[in-house]
Every structure is written in structure tokens, then in C-alpha cells.
Scaffold this motif. Structure first.
Motif, PDB file in Angstrom:
ATOM      1  N   MET A 117       0.827  -1.204   0.000  1.00  0.00           N
ATOM      2  CA  MET A 117       0.000   0.000   0.000  1.00  0.00           C
ATOM      3  C   MET A 117       0.863   1.256   0.000  1.00  0.00           C
ATOM      4  O   MET A 117       0.577   2.228  -0.715  1.00  0.00           O
ATOM      5  N   SER A 118       1.930   1.236   0.791  1.00  0.00           N
ATOM      6  CA  SER A 118       2.832   2.377   0.809  1.00  0.00           C
ATOM      7  C   SER A 118       3.515   2.565  -0.537  1.00  0.00           C
ATOM      8  O   SER A 118       3.662   3.685  -1.036  1.00  0.00           O
ATOM      9  N   SER A 119       3.909   1.456  -1.170  1.00  0.00           N
ATOM     10  CA  SER A 119       4.546   1.533  -2.478  1.00  0.00           C
ATOM     11  C   SER A 119       3.584   2.077  -3.526  1.00  0.00           C
ATOM     12  O   SER A 119       3.954   2.912  -4.360  1.00  0.00           O
ATOM     13  N   LEU A 120       2.334   1.597  -3.473  1.00  0.00           N
ATOM     14  CA  LEU A 120       1.336   2.098  -4.420  1.00  0.00           C
ATOM     15  C   LEU A 120       1.074   3.593  -4.223  1.00  0.00           C
ATOM     16  O   LEU A 120       0.916   4.343  -5.196  1.00  0.00           O
ATOM     17  N   GLY A 121       1.028   4.038  -2.963  1.00  0.00           N
ATOM     18  CA  GLY A 121       0.820   5.466  -2.694  1.00  0.00           C
ATOM     19  C   GLY A 121       1.958   6.311  -3.225  1.00  0.00           C
ATOM     20  O   GLY A 121       1.734   7.371  -3.820  1.00  0.00           O
ATOM     21  N   GLN A 122       3.201   5.837  -3.043  1.00  0.00           N
ATOM     22  CA  GLN A 122       4.341   6.578  -3.544  1.00  0.00           C
ATOM     23  C   GLN A 122       4.351   6.620  -5.071  1.00  0.00           C
ATOM     24  O   GLN A 122       4.651   7.653  -5.673  1.00  0.00           O
ATOM     25  N   LYS A 123       4.005   5.476  -5.696  1.00  0.00           N
ATOM     26  CA  LYS A 123       3.945   5.455  -7.158  1.00  0.00           C
ATOM     27  C   LYS A 123       2.874   6.397  -7.679  1.00  0.00           C
ATOM     28  O   LYS A 123       3.077   7.128  -8.656  1.00  0.00           O
ATOM     29  N   GLY A 124       1.712   6.392  -7.025  1.00  0.00           N
ATOM     30  CA  GLY A 124       0.650   7.305  -7.436  1.00  0.00           C
ATOM     31  C   GLY A 124       1.051   8.755  -7.296  1.00  0.00           C
ATOM     32  O   GLY A 124       0.748   9.590  -8.155  1.00  0.00           O
ATOM     33  N   LEU A 125       1.773   9.078  -6.216  1.00  0.00           N
ATOM     34  CA  LEU A 125       2.235  10.449  -6.023  1.00  0.00           C
ATOM     35  C   LEU A 125       3.242  10.856  -7.083  1.00  0.00           C
ATOM     36  O   LEU A 125       3.184  11.973  -7.621  1.00  0.00           O
ATOM     37  N   ARG A 126       4.164   9.936  -7.421  1.00  0.00           N
ATOM     38  CA  ARG A 126       5.147  10.245  -8.474  1.00  0.00           C
ATOM     39  C   ARG A 126       4.468  10.443  -9.814  1.00  0.00           C
ATOM     40  O   ARG A 126       4.811  11.354 -10.577  1.00  0.00           O
ATOM     41  N   VAL A 127       3.466   9.599 -10.126  1.00  0.00           N
ATOM     42  CA  VAL A 127       2.757   9.746 -11.402  1.00  0.00           C
ATOM     43  C   VAL A 127       2.014  11.076 -11.454  1.00  0.00           C
ATOM     44  O   VAL A 127       2.008  11.770 -12.476  1.00  0.00           O
ATOM     45  N   ALA A 128       1.377  11.450 -10.348  1.00  0.00           N
ATOM     46  CA  ALA A 128       0.651  12.726 -10.305  1.00  0.00           C
ATOM     47  C   ALA A 128       1.602  13.900 -10.481  1.00  0.00           C
ATOM     48  O   ALA A 128       1.297  14.865 -11.203  1.00  0.00           O
ATOM     49  N   GLN A 129       2.766  13.845  -9.850  1.00  0.00           N
ATOM     50  CA  GLN A 129       3.746  14.922 -10.002  1.00  0.00           C
ATOM     51  C   GLN A 129       4.256  15.010 -11.432  1.00  0.00           C
ATOM     52  O   GLN A 129       4.411  16.096 -11.990  1.00  0.00           O
ATOM     53  N   GLN A 130       4.512  13.850 -12.055  1.00  0.00           N
ATOM     54  CA  GLN A 130       4.976  13.845 -13.444  1.00  0.00           C
ATOM     55  C   GLN A 130       3.926  14.417 -14.380  1.00  0.00           C
ATOM     56  O   GLN A 130       4.230  15.217 -15.268  1.00  0.00           O
ATOM     57  N   GLN A 131       2.672  14.003 -14.185  1.00  0.00           N
ATOM     58  CA  GLN A 131       1.603  14.512 -15.034  1.00  0.00           C
ATOM     59  C   GLN A 131       1.399  16.014 -14.832  1.00  0.00           C
ATOM     60  O   GLN A 131       1.152  16.759 -15.791  1.00  0.00           O
ATOM     61  N   GLY A 132       1.525  16.470 -13.583  1.00  0.00           N
ATOM     62  CA  GLY A 132       1.403  17.901 -13.317  1.00  0.00           C
ATOM     63  C   GLY A 132       2.520  18.692 -13.982  1.00  0.00           C
ATOM     64  O   GLY A 132       2.293  19.763 -14.546  1.00  0.00           O
ATOM     65  N   ALA A 133       3.753  18.146 -13.931  1.00  0.00           N
ATOM     66  CA  ALA A 133       4.870  18.827 -14.582  1.00  0.00           C
ATOM     67  C   ALA A 133       4.687  18.866 -16.096  1.00  0.00           C
ATOM     68  O   ALA A 133       4.956  19.888 -16.748  1.00  0.00           O
ATOM     69  N   ARG A 134       4.192  17.770 -16.670  1.00  0.00           N
ATOM     70  CA  ARG A 134       3.936  17.757 -18.113  1.00  0.00           C
ATOM     71  C   ARG A 134       2.860  18.755 -18.503  1.00  0.00           C
ATOM     72  O   ARG A 134       2.984  19.463 -19.515  1.00  0.00           O
ATOM     73  N   LEU A 135       1.801  18.823 -17.706  1.00  0.00           N
ATOM     74  CA  LEU A 135       0.725  19.765 -18.004  1.00  0.00           C
ATOM     75  C   LEU A 135       1.212  21.205 -17.901  1.00  0.00           C
ATOM     76  O   LEU A 135       0.866  22.057 -18.730  1.00  0.00           O
ATOM     77  N   THR A 136       2.049  21.480 -16.890  1.00  0.00           N
ATOM     78  CA  THR A 136       2.599  22.826 -16.748  1.00  0.00           C
ATOM     79  C   THR A 136       3.482  23.190 -17.928  1.00  0.00           C
ATOM     80  O   THR A 136       3.400  24.303 -18.476  1.00  0.00           O
ATOM     81  N   ALA A 137       4.336  22.260 -18.338  1.00  0.00           N
ATOM     82  CA  ALA A 137       5.203  22.523 -19.488  1.00  0.00           C
ATOM     83  C   ALA A 137       4.394  22.722 -20.765  1.00  0.00           C
ATOM     84  O   ALA A 137       4.685  23.609 -21.570  1.00  0.00           O
ATOM     85  N   LEU A 138       3.338  21.902 -20.940  1.00  0.00           N
ATOM     86  CA  LEU A 138       2.491  22.040 -22.127  1.00  0.00           C
ATOM     87  C   LEU A 138       1.773  23.379 -22.131  1.00  0.00           C
ATOM     88  O   LEU A 138       1.659  24.038 -23.181  1.00  0.00           O
ATOM     89  N   THR A 139       1.309  23.819 -20.968  1.00  0.00           N
ATOM     90  CA  THR A 139       0.626  25.112 -20.882  1.00  0.00           C
ATOM     91  C   THR A 139       1.576  26.251 -21.204  1.00  0.00           C
ATOM     92  O   THR A 139       1.229  27.191 -21.930  1.00  0.00           O
ATOM     93  N   ARG A 140       2.808  26.176 -20.677  1.00  0.00           N
ATOM     94  CA  ARG A 140       3.784  27.223 -20.965  1.00  0.00           C
ATOM     95  C   ARG A 140       4.130  27.264 -22.445  1.00  0.00           C
ATOM     96  O   ARG A 140       4.235  28.345 -23.043  1.00  0.00           O
ATOM     97  N   GLN A 141       4.301  26.090 -23.044  1.00  0.00           N
ATOM     98  CA  GLN A 141       4.599  26.049 -24.475  1.00  0.00           C
ATOM     99  C   GLN A 141       3.449  26.618 -25.298  1.00  0.00           C
ATOM    100  O   GLN A 141       3.659  27.324 -26.282  1.00  0.00           O
ATOM    101  N   SER A 142       2.212  26.317 -24.863  1.00  0.00           N
ATOM    102  CA  SER A 142       1.051  26.828 -25.598  1.00  0.00           C
ATOM    103  C   SER A 142       0.979  28.350 -25.516  1.00  0.00           C
ATOM    104  O   SER A 142       0.757  29.028 -26.526  1.00  0.00           O
ATOM    105  N   PHE A 143       1.197  28.896 -24.303  1.00  0.00           N
ATOM    106  CA  PHE A 143       1.179  30.348 -24.150  1.00  0.00           C
ATOM    107  C   PHE A 143       2.314  30.995 -24.938  1.00  0.00           C
ATOM    108  O   PHE A 143       2.141  32.039 -25.572  1.00  0.00           O
ATOM    109  N   LYS A 144       3.494  30.376 -24.888  1.00  0.00           N
ATOM    110  CA  LYS A 144       4.628  30.922 -25.608  1.00  0.00           C
ATOM    111  C   LYS A 144       4.381  30.909 -27.113  1.00  0.00           C
ATOM    112  O   LYS A 144       4.662  31.883 -27.820  1.00  0.00           O
TER     113      LYS A 144
END
Length: 201
Positions: free
Chosen positions: A38-65
């Protein structure tokens, strides 16, 4: 007594069985493995959420630029900013001319400058009376409790932008004039009266 003895022995045997089940090494190992998973799954889920958030932020910046770069290209080719400024200036001049014409016909500015200070002084004198204090209290209670104050406040925000766009510096000059009149009033009634006479002229 036999039934009570049988019940006591069964309850004690159930408790001992439960404690024995919990103390079983295999059960403890299974619980530890489940907790680790359960702890491993929680950590994996957190890492995936952070990666997706970083990708979305980069995509938004590229779109605005990209949008800004595209607008700059169009602006260099068609002079959009200059045309928009010219149109804005033309509409502002038309609006100011129209408002000045209406004010010249109705005499609102002249009325406010000549009759405003005496009327305001009479209103302030009335507010100093007991009846005026009572009326002021009820008025402010109604203003806040009815929601009218917040409605006027929401309308005042866009109105202030429009006034500042049509008459740049008008609000700053008005505030400075009010502060000057307040200072003259604090200096003495004679100075305030002299200021009002100068405005009437």
C-alpha cells in the motif's frame, strides 16, 4: 452454573484463538507485506501525479509561448497593436466629446461645483443633529444588510476603469482636490470659505 461455566470457557477459548491468530508469524508477515504494498502504491501514485502535473505545466507554458509568438508575428505583419491603439483613441475622443456636449447642455459640472459644497455642508449639519444621526445609522444598516453596498461596489470597479480610460488623471485630481479641501477645512472655516469662493469664480 454449568451453562455459565461453559460460556466462560467458550469466550476464553475464542479470545485465546484470536490472540493466537494475531500472533501467528505468517499473519504478521502478510500484514507487513500488505502495508508495504500500500505504501509503495501510494508513492507510485504520487510520483505519477507529479509527473503529469509537470507535463501539463510545461504544455501550458509552451502553448502560451506559441500563442504569444504567433501574435507577435501577426502584429509585425498587420500592425494590430498600432491599429488597436488608434481605434481606442478615436473612440475615447468621441466619447469625451459626447460627454462634454451633454454636460454643456445640462450644466451638471457647473451645478456640482457651485451648488455641491453648500448642499454638502447642509447635509453634514443635518447629520450632526440627533435625528440625522439616527437616520444615518438606519441608512448604513440598510446599505450593508440589503446588499446594496456590495452591488454598488461591484459596479464601481468597472466604472472607475472606464472613467480613468476616458479621463486620464481625473480621479487622481479629484482625490487631490478633496484632500486639499479637507486640509483647508482643518485650517479653519475662513480658509474653506475662501476656497469655495474661488471655485465659484
Amino acid at each position: 452454573s454449568g451453562s455459565s461455566g461453559g460460556g466462560g470457557s467458550s469466550s476464553s477459548s475464542g479470545a485465546s484463538g484470536a490472540s493466537g491468530w494475531q500472533s501467528n508469524p505468517k499473519v504478521k508477515e502478510a500484514q507487513a507485506w500488505a502495508s508495504q504494498q500500500m505504501s509503495s502504491l501510494g508513492q507510485k501514485g504520487l510520483r505519477v501525479a507529479q509527473q503529469q502535473g509537470a507535463r501539463l505545466t510545461a504544455l501550458t507554458r509552451q502553448s502560451f509561448k506559441g500563442a504569444i509568438e504567433y501574435y507577435e508575428k501577426l502584429d509585425r505583419r498587420f500592425a494590430i497593436s498600432g491599429t488597436a491603439r488608434q481605434l481606442g483613441q478615436q473612440y475615447r475622443n468621441r466619447a469625451v466629446t459626447f460627454l462634454l456636449g451633454v454636460d454643456e447642455k445640462l450644466g451638471v459640472k457647473k451645478f456640482v461645483r457651485t451648488r455641491g459644497p453648500p448642499l454638502l455642508q447642509k447635509l453634514n449639519d443635518l447629520r450632526e443633529t440627533p435625528l440625522g444621526r439616527l437616520a444615518s445609522t438606519f441608512f448604513f444598516l440598510w446599505l450593508f444588510l440589503s446588499g446594496t453596498f456590495f452591488t454598488l461596489f461591484l459596479w464601481a470597479i468597472p466604472a472607475s476603469f472606464v472613467v480613468n480610460w476616458l479621463f486620464p488623471g481625473a480621479m487622481a485630481n479629484w482625490i487631490a482636490e478633496r484632500q486639499g479641501m479637507a486640509g483647508m477645512g482643518a485650517a479653519g472655516p475662513g480658509a474653506a470659505r475662501q476656497q469655495q469662493q474661488q471655485q465659484r469664480r
